[in-house]
Design an enzyme around this catalytic site. Structure first.
Site, PDB file in Angstrom:
ATOM      1  N   ARG A 124     -21.939  42.032   7.398  1.00 29.58           N
ATOM      2  CA  ARG A 124     -21.347  42.423   6.123  1.00 29.58           C
ATOM      3  C   ARG A 124     -22.399  42.533   5.032  1.00 29.58           C
ATOM      4  NH1 ARG A 124     -17.012  38.577   3.213  1.00 29.58           N
ATOM      5  NH2 ARG A 124     -18.890  37.322   2.902  1.00 29.58           N
TER       6      ARG A 124
ATOM      7  N   TYR B  93     -16.947  44.975  -3.861  1.00 31.91           N
ATOM      8  CA  TYR B  93     -16.478  45.071  -2.482  1.00 31.91           C
ATOM      9  C   TYR B  93     -15.222  44.243  -2.339  1.00 31.91           C
ATOM     10  CZ  TYR B  93     -17.440  40.508  -0.263  1.00 31.91           C
ATOM     11  OH  TYR B  93     -17.395  39.199   0.119  1.00 31.91           O
TER      12      TYR B  93
ATOM     13  N   PHE C 220     -24.518  36.107   2.746  1.00 33.58           N
ATOM     14  CA  PHE C 220     -25.020  37.061   1.764  1.00 33.58           C
ATOM     15  C   PHE C 220     -24.422  36.808   0.377  1.00 33.58           C
ATOM     16  CE2 PHE C 220     -24.419  41.018  -0.575  1.00 33.58           C
ATOM     17  CZ  PHE C 220     -25.673  41.609  -0.531  1.00 33.58           C
ATOM     18  N   ASP C 221     -23.101  36.643   0.298  1.00 36.08           N
ATOM     19  CA  ASP C 221     -22.424  36.429  -0.990  1.00 36.08           C
ATOM     20  C   ASP C 221     -22.957  35.183  -1.690  1.00 36.08           C
ATOM     21  OD1 ASP C 221     -20.774  37.953   0.812  1.00 36.08           O
ATOM     22  OD2 ASP C 221     -19.129  37.727  -0.591  1.00 36.08           O
ATOM     23  N   THR C 222     -22.997  34.067  -0.938  1.00 34.62           N
ATOM     24  CA  THR C 222     -23.427  32.804  -1.524  1.00 34.62           C
ATOM     25  C   THR C 222     -24.861  32.894  -2.013  1.00 34.62           C
ATOM     26  OG1 THR C 222     -21.944  31.595  -0.029  1.00 34.62           O
ATOM     27  CG2 THR C 222     -23.715  30.345  -1.075  1.00 34.62           C
TER      28      THR C 222
END
Length: 405
Positions: A93, A111, A203-205
């Site tokens: 992702r 997203y 990735f988000d964190t």
């Protein structure tokens, strides 16, 4: 890596006037989602076309699907104005978001998960502060006041423990790192992305931690969220990957390296830069194991007894693991003494967590199991900090273990 793109038409939404020229690009990352993709994208497109006051583009980012997802994505791109499809030949992702966001010409990139678990009414509140320049990033939060969430106890527990670990171990101030509903000003994203190393779920964190350490403004929006019962995310593997990611980011921050946001101004005591990440990972695993044992034992024991037994079992593991991996002590010499002294640190943890549970039941008689677990995690966070200091300054002090390596 090959990237095949089905080009979109003009951005969707009403024709922009002079006041509405800000383009928002929404990425929907997918992997083997042929069954839900068409319905979700049509629903999203219809919602934005009917209610969203800014031009938009929906980008379906197919990362290495092996079913008919790419064919469905191409069909949607040909059918719906403002929809395009991008294919990547590798999974991840984070990899999909990096690829699309890095090359976007929109003013704001966002997203959301393909299952659309988050109520779409939260999308305008999510991006409006970015368009106005009030904030730099925005996240949907299921853990802040005003959110309404429907999901199973297992996912609820894992999510709360993960975000608590972020706040205690990495001093994060945002409440929900994992909600698949985020947006960022494109110019900010394109500066931060080269510093983000993860290509998958962490990735988000990592992006949020980097933004926070860089002094950027993160806006949180409480969301209504309903769990997707058909979710195929491997929760255990994702949790382990996230713990490894946290340890890596902690090491980078301690060394002032990439992703730390700024050089470390104060020099850490000798050895602490190596010890803290290892201690954090062992502590996270121990805490997770203790919570599992507590929940299992709670079916046959009272809360105080279940807490004590689960702490005894996991403390033996915790002391042995820290002895070997955090402080580098090998061999059997001194092992029994270290376990006894680790037991004294355990008594401190027992006092803190037992006191916390006792206080909880005084203040809130009949508290739910989830509230009990939350109180237990908070008390253990404080006990963990004190235990590290005791281990470093007393149990495994270099002068005391010189002959036990």
């Amino acid at each position: 890596m090959n990237h095949v793109t089905t080009e979109p038409g003009a951005p969707g939404g009403a024709a922009p006037d002079a006041r509405r020229t800000r383009l928002v690009e929404i990425v929907v990352p997918v992997h083997n989602e042929e069954r839900v993709l068409a319905a979700s994208v049509r629903r999203l497109h219809a919602y934005l076309s009917g209610t969203f006051p800014y031009p938009f583009r929906i980008t379906i980012a197919d990362n290495a699907s092996t079913d008919a997802t790419w064919w469905v994505a191409g069909t949607l791109a040909a059918e719906l104005p403002g929809v395009r499809a991008v294919r990547l030949e590798a999974k991840g992702r984070g990899r999909a978001l990096r690829h699309v966001w890095s090359g976007s010409d929109a003013d704001v990139v966002a997203y959301m998960d393909v299952d659309l678990s988050t109520d779409l009414d939260a999308f305008l509140p999510l991006v409006a502060p970015l368009i106005s320049g009030h904030s730099d990033l925005a996240i949907g939060s299921r853990l802040t006041r005003g959110a309404a969430v429907v999901r199973g106890p297992r996912r609820e527990l894992i999510s709360r423990c993960y975000n608590l670990l972020l706040r205690t171990a990495l001093a994060a101030r945002f409440t929900d790192a994992q909600c698949g509903f985020k947006a960022v000003r494109t110019e900010i994203a394109q500066v931060l992305l080269p510093e983000v190393r993860d290509e998958e779920w962490f990735f988000d964190t990592e992006l949020l931690l980097l933004a926070e350490r860089s002094g950027l403004r993160i806006h949180e929006v409480p969301v209504d969220w309903v769990d997707d019962p058909d979710s195929r995310v491997d929760v255990v593997r994702t949790a382990l990957d996230d713990l490894r990611g946290m340890a890596r980011v902690a090491r980078q921050g301690l060394r002032g390296g990439a992703g730390s946001g700024a050089p470390v101004r104060a020099r850490l005591p000798r050895g602490m830069g190596r010890q803290l990440p290892a201690f954090a990972v062992i502590g996270a695993v121990s805490t997770a194991a203790q919570l599992v044992l507590f929940v299992l034992l709670r079916t046959v024991l009272g809360p105080l007894a279940a807490n004590a037994v689960s702490l005894v079992v996991t403390t033996v593991f915790n002391t042995a693991a820290n002895r070997r991996f955090t402080f580098g002590v090998t061999g059997s010499r001194g092992a029994l003494r270290h376990q006894v002294e680790g037991g004294l640190a355990f008594l401190l943890g027992l006092a803190l967590s037992t006191g916390g549970l006792a206080l909880l039941h005084v203040l809130a008689p009949g508290a739910s199991r989830a509230v009990e677990v939350a109180a237990l995690v908070a008390a253990n966070g404080l006990a963990t900090l004190v235990r590290f200091l005791l281990m470093r300054a007393w149990i495994f002090h270099p002068r005391r273990i010189g002959g036990t390596r």
